[in-house]
Motif scaffolding. Structure first.
Motif, PDB file in Angstrom:
ATOM      1  N   GLU A  25       0.841  -1.202   0.000  1.00 43.59           N
ATOM      2  CA  GLU A  25       0.000   0.000   0.000  1.00 43.59           C
ATOM      3  C   GLU A  25       0.878   1.255   0.000  1.00 43.59           C
ATOM      4  O   GLU A  25       0.584   2.236  -0.690  1.00 43.59           O
ATOM      5  CB  GLU A  25      -0.932   0.006   1.211  1.00 43.59           C
ATOM      6  N   GLY A  26       1.954   1.214   0.768  1.00 45.41           N
ATOM      7  CA  GLY A  26       2.909   2.320   0.783  1.00 45.41           C
ATOM      8  C   GLY A  26       3.531   2.529  -0.592  1.00 45.41           C
ATOM      9  O   GLY A  26       3.682   3.669  -1.052  1.00 45.41           O
ATOM     10  N   LEU A  29       1.059   4.319  -2.818  1.00 45.29           N
ATOM     11  CA  LEU A  29       0.996   5.739  -2.455  1.00 45.29           C
ATOM     12  C   LEU A  29       2.245   6.481  -2.929  1.00 45.29           C
ATOM     13  O   LEU A  29       2.160   7.617  -3.401  1.00 45.29           O
ATOM     14  CB  LEU A  29       0.809   5.899  -0.945  1.00 45.29           C
ATOM     15  N   GLU A  34       2.278  10.456  -3.040  1.00 45.23           N
ATOM     16  CA  GLU A  34       1.641  10.736  -1.744  1.00 45.23           C
ATOM     17  C   GLU A  34       2.627  10.300  -0.657  1.00 45.23           C
ATOM     18  O   GLU A  34       2.401   9.323   0.062  1.00 45.23           O
ATOM     19  CB  GLU A  34       0.320   9.964  -1.618  1.00 45.23           C
ATOM     20  N   TYR A  35       3.732  11.026  -0.547  1.00 42.85           N
ATOM     21  CA  TYR A  35       4.842  10.589   0.289  1.00 42.85           C
ATOM     22  C   TYR A  35       4.507  10.535   1.778  1.00 42.85           C
ATOM     23  O   TYR A  35       4.925   9.602   2.464  1.00 42.85           O
ATOM     24  CB  TYR A  35       6.071  11.468   0.043  1.00 42.85           C
ATOM     25  N   LYS A  36       3.763  11.488   2.273  1.00 41.60           N
ATOM     26  CA  LYS A  36       3.413  11.476   3.699  1.00 41.60           C
ATOM     27  C   LYS A  36       2.524  10.285   4.034  1.00 41.60           C
ATOM     28  O   LYS A  36       2.700   9.631   5.066  1.00 41.60           O
ATOM     29  CB  LYS A  36       2.740  12.785   4.110  1.00 41.60           C
ATOM     30  N   LYS A  37       1.594   9.974   3.155  1.00 38.84           N
ATOM     31  CA  LYS A  37       0.727   8.802   3.377  1.00 38.84           C
ATOM     32  C   LYS A  37       1.529   7.515   3.245  1.00 38.84           C
ATOM     33  O   LYS A  37       1.309   6.561   3.996  1.00 38.84           O
ATOM     34  CB  LYS A  37      -0.439   8.806   2.391  1.00 38.84           C
ATOM     35  N   ARG A  40       3.370   6.763   6.423  1.00 44.36           N
ATOM     36  CA  ARG A  40       2.521   6.133   7.448  1.00 44.36           C
ATOM     37  C   ARG A  40       2.380   4.628   7.210  1.00 44.36           C
ATOM     38  O   ARG A  40       2.428   3.835   8.153  1.00 44.36           O
ATOM     39  CB  ARG A  40       1.148   6.800   7.498  1.00 44.36           C
ATOM     40  N   LYS A  41       2.224   4.238   5.965  1.00 46.01           N
ATOM     41  CA  LYS A  41       2.105   2.805   5.643  1.00 46.01           C
ATOM     42  C   LYS A  41       3.410   2.067   5.938  1.00 46.01           C
ATOM     43  O   LYS A  41       3.397   0.991   6.541  1.00 46.01           O
ATOM     44  CB  LYS A  41       1.704   2.608   4.174  1.00 46.01           C
ATOM     45  N   CYS A  96      11.243   8.686   0.486  1.00 51.55           N
ATOM     46  CA  CYS A  96      10.149   9.627   0.775  1.00 51.55           C
ATOM     47  C   CYS A  96      10.688  10.885   1.440  1.00 51.55           C
ATOM     48  O   CYS A  96      10.328  12.007   1.054  1.00 51.55           O
ATOM     49  CB  CYS A  96       9.107   8.981   1.691  1.00 51.55           C
TER      50      CYS A  96
END
Length: 189
Positions: A25-26, A29, A34-37, A40-41, A96
């Protein structure tokens, strides 16, 4: 004779599956920028795999114990899978952080990956660490990282281009530093 899986072995398999899912999932993203998201993954992966390594690993503080007090060790394949997951996630986190212009966090992630790798080298980790050191103008630390990365992947054009960029930036930085020294000492340096 068929091997009987223990509850902790089953837990390890499930945790590895969940961790792999979060890593994937990371990655999706990341592809979407979507580096910040993505961060989190990737960070969630560690919640699933920390403490699952065999007792010979320094992070194996939570390995389950059998009734007789013996450690219920993971298989070699499980240990290698966890190690690879962690190194990959640290590497992805580092990238990221580079894109988010956070070189200190990038360097930390690379160092964490290197602790897991011990004596092994990873070109991506070295390359990203070298890039981060360049961002903070620590050229003395950047150069060996970049040179080592290129030794591992001599045909990697991005790495070679970054080393050329390093040489230019180092030359500019060195010239500026010399000018500062001249100004500091009234042109007598």
């Amino acid at each position: 004779m068929e091997a009987v899986s223990s509850p902790s072995s089953e837990r390890a398999v499930e945790n590895i599956k969940e961790a792999t899912k979060f890593k994937e999932e990371g990655n999706e993203l990341f592809k979407q920028k979507e580096y910040k998201k993505a961060i989190r993954k990737y960070r969630t992966v560690f919640a699933y795999v920390n403490g699952l390594l065999d007792s010979s690993h320094e992070l194996a503080q939570y390995t389950a114990k059998k009734a007789d007090g013996e450690a219920d060790l993971l298989t070699k394949t499980q240990s290698e899978t966890i190690k690879a997951l962690k190194v990959s996630c640290y590497s992805n986190l580092a990238q990221c952080y580079l894109f988010l212009n956070k070189p200190e966090q990038c360097i930390k992630c690379c160092s964490d990956a290197e602790k897991i790798l011990k004596d092994e080298s990873n070109a991506k980790i070295l390359y990203r660490k070298g890039q981060a050191y360049m961002m903070v103008t620590d050229f003395e630390k950047a150069k060996p990282c970049l040179v080592s990365a290129i030794k591992l992947e001599p045909n990697n054009k991005s790495m070679r281009n970054t080393l050329e960029e390093f040489k230019i930036k180092y030359k500019e930085w060195s010239k500026a530093e010399n000018e500062k020294q001249k100004d500091l000492f009234g042109g007598k340096f």
